[in-house]
Every structure is written in C-alpha cells, then in structure tokens.
Design a protein around this motif. Structure first.
Motif, PDB file in Angstrom:
ATOM      1  N   LYS A 141       0.834  -1.202   0.000  1.00 10.32           N
ATOM      2  CA  LYS A 141       0.000   0.000   0.000  1.00 10.32           C
ATOM      3  C   LYS A 141       0.870   1.254   0.000  1.00 10.32           C
ATOM      4  O   LYS A 141       0.593   2.211  -0.720  1.00 10.32           O
ATOM      5  CB  LYS A 141      -0.918   0.017   1.227  1.00 10.32           C
ATOM      6  CG  LYS A 141      -2.030  -1.002   1.187  1.00 10.32           C
ATOM      7  CD  LYS A 141      -2.852  -0.921   2.459  1.00 10.32           C
ATOM      8  CE  LYS A 141      -3.902  -1.998   2.513  1.00 10.32           C
ATOM      9  NZ  LYS A 141      -4.663  -1.979   3.771  1.00 10.32           N
ATOM     10  N   GLN A 174       3.953   1.523  -1.102  1.00  8.40           N
ATOM     11  CA  GLN A 174       4.612   1.617  -2.408  1.00  8.40           C
ATOM     12  C   GLN A 174       3.659   2.209  -3.449  1.00  8.40           C
ATOM     13  O   GLN A 174       4.063   3.039  -4.258  1.00  8.40           O
ATOM     14  CB  GLN A 174       5.112   0.237  -2.852  1.00  8.40           C
ATOM     15  CG  GLN A 174       5.930   0.258  -4.122  1.00  8.40           C
ATOM     16  CD  GLN A 174       7.197   1.071  -3.974  1.00  8.40           C
ATOM     17  OE1 GLN A 174       7.800   1.142  -2.912  1.00  8.40           O
ATOM     18  NE2 GLN A 174       7.618   1.704  -5.055  1.00  8.40           N
ATOM     19  N   LYS A 175       2.405   1.820  -3.413  1.00 10.05           N
ATOM     20  CA  LYS A 175       1.418   2.367  -4.348  1.00 10.05           C
ATOM     21  C   LYS A 175       1.221   3.863  -4.123  1.00 10.05           C
ATOM     22  O   LYS A 175       1.123   4.637  -5.071  1.00 10.05           O
ATOM     23  CB  LYS A 175       0.083   1.634  -4.221  1.00 10.05           C
ATOM     24  CG  LYS A 175       0.074   0.255  -4.829  1.00 10.05           C
ATOM     25  CD  LYS A 175      -1.277  -0.392  -4.701  1.00 10.05           C
ATOM     26  CE  LYS A 175      -1.287  -1.780  -5.295  1.00 10.05           C
ATOM     27  NZ  LYS A 175      -2.595  -2.445  -5.171  1.00 10.05           N
ATOM     28  N   GLU A 225       4.300   5.693  -5.493  1.00  8.37           N
ATOM     29  CA  GLU A 225       4.252   5.741  -6.956  1.00  8.37           C
ATOM     30  C   GLU A 225       3.236   6.774  -7.446  1.00  8.37           C
ATOM     31  O   GLU A 225       3.503   7.516  -8.387  1.00  8.37           O
ATOM     32  CB  GLU A 225       3.917   4.361  -7.520  1.00  8.37           C
ATOM     33  CG  GLU A 225       5.058   3.371  -7.415  1.00  8.37           C
ATOM     34  CD  GLU A 225       4.668   1.976  -7.884  1.00  8.37           C
ATOM     35  OE1 GLU A 225       3.605   1.819  -8.529  1.00  8.37           O
ATOM     36  OE2 GLU A 225       5.431   1.042  -7.593  1.00  8.37           O
ATOM     37  N   LYS A 226       2.092   6.822  -6.788  1.00  4.31           N
ATOM     38  CA  LYS A 226       1.063   7.791  -7.155  1.00  4.31           C
ATOM     39  C   LYS A 226       1.570   9.216  -6.940  1.00  4.31           C
ATOM     40  O   LYS A 226       1.370  10.097  -7.775  1.00  4.31           O
ATOM     41  CB  LYS A 226      -0.201   7.545  -6.336  1.00  4.31           C
ATOM     42  CG  LYS A 226      -1.371   8.408  -6.712  1.00  4.31           C
ATOM     43  CD  LYS A 226      -2.589   8.048  -5.883  1.00  4.31           C
ATOM     44  CE  LYS A 226      -3.754   8.946  -6.232  1.00  4.31           C
ATOM     45  NZ  LYS A 226      -4.937   8.643  -5.415  1.00  4.31           N
TER      46      LYS A 226
END
Length: 158
Positions: A25, A27-28, A31-32
């Motif tokens: 979560k 990492q997402k 990235e976002k």
C-alpha cells in the motif's frame, strides 16, 4: 440471516485491500505521488544573494533572470567590438545550474552574422559567468537539483 452471512463473505472476498500488506500500500502511494510531481518545474529557482527566497516563484524567476541579464549586459559593455554591419539580434544562451549552484554554459544559439562579427562572443559569455555573485541551486521539494535555463540576450550595435 443466511443471506446476510453470504453478503458479508462476498464483500470480504471482493475486498482485496484487506489482504495486501502495508508495504505494498505504501509503495502504491509513493508511486502515485511520484507521478503527480511535475519534474519539469522547480519549487524554487536558483537565487542570488540579493533575491528574496520568500517571494513568489514568478518573482524569484524574474530576479534570477534580471540579475543574469544585468551581469551579461555589464560584461559586454566592457568590450569594444568593431563591426562591419549594424546588429540587432537575439542570442539564446542555454546553461545549467547544478546542485551546488555552479553555473555552466551548455549552448549558445546565434546566427552566422554574429559568429562572423563577434567570434569571441562565446568565450566572453563563458568567462563572465565566473564573476557572477554567489548563486544558490534550484530546489525541488527542498532538495537541491540541477536546472537548465535559456536566456535571450539582445545585441544591438546602435
């Protein structure tokens, strides 16, 4: 009651977020956030000592460019150029301000007339950068970054 239990199980199975780790979560989210950052723009322009770092970004850019143009203008006025023809041309200087605030010329875009009339122009511009006042680097999210700039210098022999 049985229908409620089946509905609950379906919701539990369809909710994949319950089974993903917090690392995934995180990492997402990272990235976002990285995708949302405009990497072609800086948060703070390189600043000379006399520029206000609390000013708006537009004011910082204006102070930076005006200081550079004034410096180039004063440097070029020190030289006497002997010209065959009158010149009123724009020369574009591309340069890099690195993470330490050091400025270097990348390219000078000029026409052939200026090259013929003032062949030493590139050297004068490059040497003039050595006498610039102290310069702080551009910042992106509080971190010093390299930044490229293009400044027009208007040459007028009249």
């Amino acid at each position: 009651m049985r229908k409620l239990l089946i509905l609950f199980c379906l919701c539990l199975i369809s909710s994949c977020d319950l089974f993903t780790s917090t690392e995934v979560k995180t990492q997402k989210l990272v990235e976002k956030e990285l995708q949302a950052i405009n990497w072609n723009d800086v948060d703070q322009y390189p600043l000379f000592d006399d520029c206000d770092e609390t000013a708006s970004k537009a004011s910082q850019k204006e102070c930076f460019e005006n200081t550079l143009l004034l410096h180039f203008s004063m440097t070029l006025q020190e030289f006497e150029f002997i010209l065959d023809k009158d010149i009123e041309e724009a020369v574009y200087v591309d340069f890099l301000v690195d993470k330490e605030g050091k400025i270097t010329v990348l390219n000078i875009d000029k026409n052939s007339l200026i090259q013929e009339q003032i062949p030493e122009f590139d050297g004068i511009v490059s040497r003039s950068l050595k006498s610039l006042p102290a310069l702080g680097p551009a910042l992106k999210r509080g971190i010093p970054v390299n930044a490229k700039f293009r400044i027009p210098i208007i040459l007028n022999s009249e």
